[in-house]
Design an enzyme around this catalytic site. Structure first.
Site, PDB file in Angstrom:
ATOM      1  N   LYS A   1       0.854  -1.188   0.000  1.00  0.00           N
ATOM      2  CA  LYS A   1       0.000   0.000   0.000  1.00  0.00           C
ATOM      3  C   LYS A   1       0.888   1.235   0.000  1.00  0.00           C
ATOM      4  O   LYS A   1       1.743   1.407   0.881  1.00  0.00           O
ATOM      5  CB  LYS A   1      -0.921   0.021   1.219  1.00  0.00           C
ATOM      6  CG  LYS A   1      -1.880   1.206   1.231  1.00  0.00           C
ATOM      7  CD  LYS A   1      -2.880   1.114   2.358  1.00  0.00           C
ATOM      8  CE  LYS A   1      -3.862   2.281   2.303  1.00  0.00           C
ATOM      9  NZ  LYS A   1      -4.871   2.222   3.388  1.00  0.00           N
TER      10      LYS A   1
ATOM     11  N   ASP B   1     -14.482   5.588   8.913  1.00  0.00           N
ATOM     12  CA  ASP B   1     -14.775   5.393   7.479  1.00  0.00           C
ATOM     13  C   ASP B   1     -15.232   3.955   7.268  1.00  0.00           C
ATOM     14  O   ASP B   1     -14.783   3.267   6.356  1.00  0.00           O
ATOM     15  CB  ASP B   1     -13.545   5.705   6.636  1.00  0.00           C
ATOM     16  CG  ASP B   1     -13.899   6.005   5.184  1.00  0.00           C
ATOM     17  OD1 ASP B   1     -15.101   6.144   4.884  1.00  0.00           O
ATOM     18  OD2 ASP B   1     -12.986   6.084   4.352  1.00  0.00           O
TER      19      ASP B   1
END
Length: 510
Positions: free
Chosen positions: A122, A229
């Site tokens: 990532k 989120d």
């Protein structure tokens, strides 16, 4: 920006040394001058220009011609190469594959270890057009007033890796954290589907998945964290099969992989060989690649009947503490996102869902909280202020100081009036001093005696003595200064190292 690690093998050690010097110089310089690069890298200044030109051709640095000086600026490509090289030295990754996901603040690439184990890389890329309010919404900067996007990407990666380690230690369904370098994170590859791509679930699994997700939100809150989120974009769903079914599925996957390889070979394959590796390269247009990526994003997954599913949670930089000032808002938003998704996608709406008040009422106080371990945003109500709020506060303090300075004249007048009142009150207290004392001798012993007031003649004597002492000091200073000038000293004052100055000093003593 897409990660292209093809040129990593062709970059020399001196080039990486220059690239590291540019990174270190970027801490205090937006444009790093060549002289500073030569000083940090400890290389010859003549050879640095050639190395910088080579890096600029590969778009790892960019040349900037400034009015004051010429220098270079580090690009995201160069920052990626530094991170990939660091991970490769630690043997966290061995090869880099294609990109499998793009987000508003990161890119996801498929990588592999030296043993061939698939992993996920990532890469945080803050500062994109669609996500530039991160400086206001999150407290990455701490007490800093400004920072570059690359440095903030590094802070985001460090924060996410810390959260991932803590959640994995506490047994949460998250990917296994492996390594972190600069703005990149290496984690385990999870064979799962994004929740947003699933269009059909077995009826018994819809209610079960909804309950598991709500329980996960409550469990995070009990451990002192709110995801912030929690939606279908940051949740993966993994299928759980029986052992027999897994063996059949592996055989089917092997057959499908063989068929795909045969199809690729029919198109014309170029085998690229290097030191210890071989890879297949197929010529393909960029437009076809973009179309394939769009098709992958729009792929719809249907879970067959009789298959159980379990969620996997990802994306953690925005997590906040349960003590955050806006904790209730974030908690309610996470719950509403799951309820809205299940209502629109699976036509499932439940009247049972957790609330922030219920969670706080049932908050366990004996267990270790993850927000204390990771020092999450808002822990202990220490929320980072917005830079504009800090600026306005300083401006208000400046206005208050101006008001105080403007009222100094009136305050002085008021103080003079108050001084006269105090003198009258002191005179009144002197008259009633004998009456106010207590008869207890211990009390009189501990009381401090009042200072007697001075007469006018004694005050005049003290003032004259002070003026005389001041005149002596002034005359003594000027005498030393003149004598020091005569003896050739470069500065006035101090004792001169001569007999004449001693005579002058003795003549000043009365």
């Amino acid at each position: 920006m897409r990660l292209d690690p093809t040129d990593v093998r062709y970059i020399t050690a001196d080039s990486f040394r220059v690239l590291t010097a540019v990174e270190m110089g970027s801490k205090n310089h937006e444009v790093v001058p060549s002289s500073l690069i030569a000083q940090i890298s400890a290389l010859r200044h003549a050879g640095i220009n050639k190395l910088v030109s080579d890096l600029a051709k590969r778009k790892l640095v960019s040349r900037v011609q400034n009015n004051a000086y010429d220098g270079v600026r580090l690009t995201y490509g160069g920052y990626d190469y530094l991170a990939v090289r660091a991970l490769s030295k630690r043997k966290s990754i061995y090869s880099v594959g294609h990109r499998i996901g793009v987000g508003k603040e990161s890119d996801i690439n498929l990588v592999a270890s030296e043993d061939g184990e698939q992993r996920v890389l990532k890469i945080h890329r803050l500062g994109r057009i669609s996500f530039r309010k991160v400086k206001e919404k999150r407290d990455y900067m701490g007490k800093r007033s400004s920072a570059s996007w690359m440095y903030m990407s590094r802070l985001a990666a460090e924060r996410e890796f810390e959260f991932m380690q803590a959640l994995h230690k506490f047994g949460y369904p998250v990917p296994t954290p492996i390594d972190q370098a600069r703005h990149t994170i290496v984690m385990s590859f999870e064979d799962a589907y994004p929740l947003r791509q699933i269009v059909a679930l077995p009826e018994d699994q819809v209610h079960k998945l909804y309950s598991v997700l709500m329980a996960l939100i409550v469990r995070l809150a009990h451990d002192g964290l709110i995801h912030g989120d929690f939606n279908e974009f940051n949740l993966l769903v993994r299928e759980i099969h029986e052992e027999d079914e897994d063996e059949d599925e592996d055989a089917q996957n092997t057959e499908v992989a063989t068929e795909e390889l045969l199809q690729i070979e029919s198109k014309g394959v170029v085998v690229e060989k290097g030191k210890g590796f071989e890879r297949l390269v197929v010529a393909q247009d960029s437009e076809e690649e973009e179309e394939e990526e769009e098709d992958d994003d729009e792929e719809c997954i249907e879970i067959a009947d009789g298959v159980q599913v379990e969620p996997i949670l990802i994306d953690f930089p925005q997590m906040v503490s349960i003590d955050h000032a806006n904790a209730e808002y974030y908690f309610t938003r996470d719950v509403d996102c799951i309820r809205r998704f299940f209502k629109t996608r699976f036509r499932y709406e439940s009247s049972e869902y957790p609330t922030f008040a219920q969670v706080m009422a049932a908050m366990p106080h004996h267990r270790d909280r993850i927000d204390r371990i990771t020092k999450a945003s808002g822990y202990g109500r220490l929320v980072q202020k917005d830079p504009l709020d800090s600026l306005f506060e300083r401006m208000r303090m400046g206005d208050a100081a101006i008001e105080v300075a403007g009222d100094s004249s009136t305050d002085a007048a008021e103080e003079s009036d108050a001084y006269e009142d105090d003198e009258e009150s002191d005179a009144h207290e002197d008259k009633s001093a004998d009456v106010s004392f207590s008869d207890d001798p211990s009390v009189d012993a501990t009381r401090k005696p009042r200072k007697p007031k001075l007469d006018a003649s004694e005050v005049a004597t003290r003032v004259a003595h002070a003026q005389t002492s001041s005149a002596r000091r002034t005359q003594k200073h000027h005498g030393r200064k003149s004598q020091a000038t005569k003896t050739g000293r470069l500065h006035g004052g101090g004792k001169a190292k001569s007999n004449k100055s001693r005579v002058v000093q003795d003549s000043l003593v009365f």
